[in-house]
Design a protein around this motif. Structure first.
Motif, mmCIF file in Angstrom:
data_model
loop_
_atom_site.group_PDB
_atom_site.id
_atom_site.type_symbol
_atom_site.label_atom_id
_atom_site.label_comp_id
_atom_site.label_asym_id
_atom_site.label_seq_id
_atom_site.Cartn_x
_atom_site.Cartn_y
_atom_site.Cartn_z
ATOM 1 N N VAL A 182 0.839 -1.215 0.000
ATOM 2 C CA VAL A 182 0.000 0.000 0.000
ATOM 3 C C VAL A 182 0.866 1.255 0.000
ATOM 4 O O VAL A 182 0.627 2.202 -0.759
ATOM 5 C CB VAL A 182 -0.951 -0.012 1.216
ATOM 6 C CG1 VAL A 182 -1.669 1.332 1.342
ATOM 7 C CG2 VAL A 182 -1.966 -1.141 1.089
ATOM 8 N N ASN A 183 1.897 1.273 0.858
ATOM 9 C CA ASN A 183 2.781 2.442 0.934
ATOM 10 C C ASN A 183 3.578 2.640 -0.349
ATOM 11 O O ASN A 183 3.854 3.768 -0.752
ATOM 12 C CB ASN A 183 3.738 2.302 2.110
ATOM 13 C CG ASN A 183 3.061 2.531 3.447
ATOM 14 O OD1 ASN A 183 3.433 1.939 4.455
ATOM 15 N ND2 ASN A 183 2.040 3.371 3.477
ATOM 16 N N LEU A 184 3.964 1.520 -0.980
ATOM 17 C CA LEU A 184 4.730 1.620 -2.223
ATOM 18 C C LEU A 184 3.932 2.364 -3.287
ATOM 19 O O LEU A 184 4.442 3.283 -3.941
ATOM 20 C CB LEU A 184 5.098 0.217 -2.717
ATOM 21 C CG LEU A 184 5.857 0.163 -4.053
ATOM 22 C CD1 LEU A 184 7.217 0.825 -3.911
ATOM 23 C CD2 LEU A 184 5.986 -1.285 -4.535
ATOM 24 N N ILE A 185 2.680 1.980 -3.448
ATOM 25 C CA ILE A 185 1.826 2.644 -4.441
ATOM 26 C C ILE A 185 1.576 4.098 -4.042
ATOM 27 O O ILE A 185 1.669 5.016 -4.859
ATOM 28 C CB ILE A 185 0.499 1.883 -4.591
ATOM 29 C CG1 ILE A 185 0.770 0.442 -5.058
ATOM 30 C CG2 ILE A 185 -0.427 2.604 -5.559
ATOM 31 C CD1 ILE A 185 -0.460 -0.452 -5.062
ATOM 32 N N SER A 186 1.261 4.310 -2.741
ATOM 33 C CA SER A 186 0.973 5.669 -2.266
ATOM 34 C C SER A 186 2.184 6.584 -2.393
ATOM 35 O O SER A 186 2.078 7.729 -2.856
ATOM 36 C CB SER A 186 0.512 5.608 -0.809
ATOM 37 O OG SER A 186 0.311 6.903 -0.280
ATOM 38 N N ASN A 187 3.372 6.101 -1.985
ATOM 39 C CA ASN A 187 4.582 6.934 -2.036
ATOM 40 C C ASN A 187 5.004 7.246 -3.459
ATOM 41 O O ASN A 187 5.556 8.322 -3.730
ATOM 42 C CB ASN A 187 5.723 6.236 -1.286
ATOM 43 C CG ASN A 187 5.476 6.161 0.199
ATOM 44 O OD1 ASN A 187 4.603 6.855 0.736
ATOM 45 N ND2 ASN A 187 6.231 5.308 0.895
ATOM 46 N N ARG A 188 4.767 6.306 -4.369
ATOM 47 C CA ARG A 188 5.071 6.587 -5.779
ATOM 48 C C ARG A 188 4.190 7.713 -6.303
ATOM 49 O O ARG A 188 4.642 8.562 -7.078
ATOM 50 C CB ARG A 188 4.859 5.327 -6.614
ATOM 51 C CG ARG A 188 5.900 4.239 -6.370
ATOM 52 C CD ARG A 188 7.252 4.629 -6.940
ATOM 53 N NE ARG A 188 8.290 3.671 -6.595
ATOM 54 C CZ ARG A 188 8.547 2.563 -7.289
ATOM 55 N NH1 ARG A 188 7.817 2.278 -8.367
ATOM 56 N NH2 ARG A 188 9.506 1.754 -6.909
ATOM 57 N N MET A 189 2.933 7.731 -5.884
ATOM 58 C CA MET A 189 2.031 8.810 -6.295
ATOM 59 C C MET A 189 2.457 10.140 -5.674
ATOM 60 O O MET A 189 2.426 11.182 -6.331
ATOM 61 C CB MET A 189 0.594 8.463 -5.890
ATOM 62 C CG MET A 189 0.032 7.239 -6.605
ATOM 63 S SD MET A 189 -1.639 6.842 -6.062
ATOM 64 C CE MET A 189 -2.521 8.309 -6.596
ATOM 65 N N LEU A 190 2.888 10.110 -4.400
ATOM 66 C CA LEU A 190 3.340 11.342 -3.744
ATOM 67 C C LEU A 190 4.627 11.868 -4.373
ATOM 68 O O LEU A 190 4.845 13.091 -4.432
ATOM 69 C CB LEU A 190 3.565 11.088 -2.251
ATOM 70 C CG LEU A 190 2.318 10.842 -1.405
ATOM 71 C CD1 LEU A 190 2.710 10.461 0.015
ATOM 72 C CD2 LEU A 190 1.422 12.074 -1.392
ATOM 73 N N ALA A 191 5.482 10.953 -4.832
ATOM 74 C CA ALA A 191 6.745 11.369 -5.442
ATOM 75 C C ALA A 191 6.515 12.209 -6.692
ATOM 76 O O ALA A 191 7.353 13.051 -7.049
ATOM 77 C CB ALA A 191 7.592 10.142 -5.776
ATOM 78 N N ILE A 192 5.385 11.989 -7.353
ATOM 79 C CA ILE A 192 5.060 12.796 -8.537
ATOM 80 C C ILE A 192 4.954 14.267 -8.167
ATOM 81 O O ILE A 192 5.305 15.160 -8.951
ATOM 82 C CB ILE A 192 3.739 12.298 -9.176
ATOM 83 C CG1 ILE A 192 3.902 10.843 -9.639
ATOM 84 C CG2 ILE A 192 3.323 13.202 -10.328
ATOM 85 C CD1 ILE A 192 2.615 10.230 -10.168
ATOM 86 N N PHE A 193 4.496 14.547 -6.933
ATOM 87 C CA PHE A 193 4.330 15.919 -6.457
ATOM 88 C C PHE A 193 5.535 16.382 -5.629
ATOM 89 O O PHE A 193 5.480 17.426 -4.967
ATOM 90 C CB PHE A 193 3.057 16.031 -5.623
ATOM 91 C CG PHE A 193 1.811 15.635 -6.356
ATOM 92 C CD1 PHE A 193 1.184 16.535 -7.209
ATOM 93 C CD2 PHE A 193 1.285 14.365 -6.221
ATOM 94 C CE1 PHE A 193 0.036 16.172 -7.891
ATOM 95 C CE2 PHE A 193 0.142 13.992 -6.904
ATOM 96 C CZ PHE A 193 -0.496 14.897 -7.749
ATOM 97 N N GLY A 194 6.617 15.611 -5.658
ATOM 98 C CA GLY A 194 7.836 16.022 -4.961
ATOM 99 C C GLY A 194 7.811 15.770 -3.470
ATOM 100 O O GLY A 194 8.606 16.358 -2.732
ATOM 101 N N VAL A 195 6.927 14.894 -2.995
ATOM 102 C CA VAL A 195 6.826 14.595 -1.568
ATOM 103 C C VAL A 195 7.448 13.227 -1.314
ATOM 104 O O VAL A 195 7.090 12.240 -1.970
ATOM 105 C CB VAL A 195 5.355 14.597 -1.096
ATOM 106 C CG1 VAL A 195 5.274 14.250 0.385
ATOM 107 C CG2 VAL A 195 4.711 15.943 -1.383
ATOM 108 N N HIS A 196 8.395 13.182 -0.346
ATOM 109 C CA HIS A 196 9.081 11.941 -0.020
ATOM 110 C C HIS A 196 8.962 11.687 1.480
ATOM 111 O O HIS A 196 9.707 12.266 2.280
ATOM 112 C CB HIS A 196 10.549 12.013 -0.427
ATOM 113 C CG HIS A 196 10.746 12.325 -1.891
ATOM 114 N ND1 HIS A 196 10.619 11.371 -2.873
ATOM 115 C CD2 HIS A 196 11.021 13.501 -2.525
ATOM 116 C CE1 HIS A 196 10.829 11.925 -4.058
ATOM 117 N NE2 HIS A 196 11.074 13.219 -3.872
ATOM 118 N N PRO A 197 7.997 10.850 1.908
ATOM 119 C CA PRO A 197 7.765 10.624 3.352
ATOM 120 C C PRO A 197 8.995 10.150 4.100
ATOM 121 O O PRO A 197 9.191 10.493 5.261
ATOM 122 C CB PRO A 197 6.665 9.551 3.351
ATOM 123 C CG PRO A 197 5.981 9.704 2.032
ATOM 124 C CD PRO A 197 7.047 10.124 1.067
#
Length: 432
Positions: free
Chosen positions: A146-161
């Motif tokens: 779940v986090n892998l998919i979510s973080n990949r989507m956030l990376a598009i907006f320059g966000v890296h948890p």
């Protein structure tokens, strides 16, 4: 589920709603937990705080676990509620179950537990940490996906948890924390902490003794006059110059001079032997930097100079320390003698008084981002040399010029700040 009795389904439904409330409340508790209190408890060995700190080190994984469990529980509860309703009302029961379950979950599994968690986050969060730590290990593969998919989507907006540093505070935020902690920290200690934080925003020009107020020793004067200057000096360290302060040759420690006076060994030659080379400070240097420079160079005073090398004033280590701990030397009391309270509530202030001194002594808010003295502030505002009797308003403070001399304001009468219309309306509403 058709073989399960309705009573059993009711019990399962209640359990699922309680689980949903736990997930919702623990999410709020962990996200609103005071990170600094948690770190303090963790360092003291608090097991729950240690587990909570570990979980919050990767909030994306924690949220993934919580939301995974919460959504699973809510969907299962919806299915069971629909099954129970259909047994009583048939097809119409689905609509009834949807409306009833929405209200029940909203009240008992969302608003109530989240409100409780927001008010008592510590107790809720540390208990939840014991539950989530093993669950995170058990469901790690699913949470990771779940986090892998979510973080990949956030990376598009320059966000890296993974690289988030949400616990860090900037100076303004730290200042606000100190302000809010006044009820737990003695007032004097709070003022000292705020004074330290403010050092970076204050330059040596803001606290220096202006050039025209610097008292020193002129070696070209008659020896009797030099002795008189030594006797009348109010500072421990004074500049020594020839003819004018622009020709400063060094600094003199008065304690060493007084030892010679006591032994009756003071002469022009012995005096010159005690002079230490001058230490110059560029204008605009922050107090934080200058405090470190004093420590590094083992100096306690210096002369402030501009870009052309002209001397503007004198700064001592004591002047900087007073910005932190408040006034404690006789020098400051002499300088603050420029503020005189009047019977009508106004103040007669010398034009050479620093604006920061006025604000600090009276708790006022005269602007400090421009001229450093009251005379400079008035001249900048009027753009002319005012005559006695001239009145003006600066930052809502009524000011009347009472005396001028040559090209400067010697004294001015300042009234306390006038209330604005908004403040007047607000006070009237409070009274009403």
């Amino acid at each position: 589920m058709s073989q399960i009795s309705t009573g059993t389904l009711f019990i399962i439904l209640v359990g699922l709603i309680l689980l949903s409330g736990f997930f919702s409340g623990s999410e709020t508790a962990l996200m609103t937990l005071n990170r600094y209190r948690m770190k303090t408890l963790a360092r003291k060995g608090h097991r729950g705080a240690k587990l909570a700190r570990y979980l919050l080190s990767r909030p994306d994984r924690l949220l993934g676990l919580i939301l995974l469990g919460n959504n699973f529980v809510n969907i299962l509860a919806s299915a069971i509620a629909s099954l129970i309703a259909m047994r009583y009302y048939g097809e119409a029961g689905i609509a009834i179950a949807t409306g009833a379950l929405t209200f029940v979950i909203l009240v008992f599994a969302e608003v109530t537990p989240k409100t409780l968690a927001a008010l008592k986050p510590d107790a809720f969060a540390y208990i939840a940490a014991y539950v989530y730590t093993p669950l995170q290990k058990i469901f790690y593969p699913l949470v990771w996906l779940v986090n892998l998919i979510s973080n990949r989507m956030l990376a598009i907006f320059g966000v890296h948890p993974a690289s988030s540093s949400g616990d860090s505070l900037n100076a303004d935020e730290l200042r606000m924390v100190v302000h809010e902690a006044r009820q737990f920290i003695p007032g004097k200690h709070t003022d000292m902490l705020l004074g330290i934080l403010d050092l970076e925003n204050i330059s040596v020009e803001d606290i220096m003794v202006p050039r025209n107020e610097v008292t020193g020793i002129d070696l070209n004067d008659d020896w009797n006059d030099v002795e008189q200057q030594i006797t009348n000096s109010h500072r421990t360290r004074v500049p020594v110059f020839k003819d004018s302060i622009d020709h400063t040759i060094g600094m003199l420690h008065m304690r060493k001079v007084l030892n010679l006076v006591v032994r009756e060994e003071l002469t022009r030659e012995t005096l010159e032997s005690l002079i230490r080379e001058p230490y110059f400070i560029p204008e605009g240097t922050s107090l934080t930097r200058q405090l470190l420079n004093f420590q590094k160079n083992r100096r306690r005073s210096g002369l402030v100079v501009d870009e052309y090398g002209s001397i503007h004033g004198l700064v001592t280590l004591e002047d900087i320390l007073e910005e932190i701990v408040g006034q404690f030397t006789t020098d400051s009391s002499i300088r603050n003698a420029g503020i005189h309270a009047q019977d009508d509530g106004s103040y007669l202030v010398d034009g050479s008084t620093h604006i920061r001194e006025i604000n600090r002594e009276l708790g006022w808010e005269l602007p400090t981002d421009g001229p450093k003295t009251l005379n400079g502030l008035i001249l900048e505002h009027l753009e002319m040399i005012p005559a006695p009797g001239t009145s003006l308003l600066i930052a809502n403070y009524p000011i009347e010029i009472t005396r001028t001399y040559k090209n400067a304001v010697q004294t001015a009468r300042i009234q306390p700040q006038l209330r604005t219309e908004a403040e007047t309306t607000e006070n009237d509403l409070e009274v009403g």
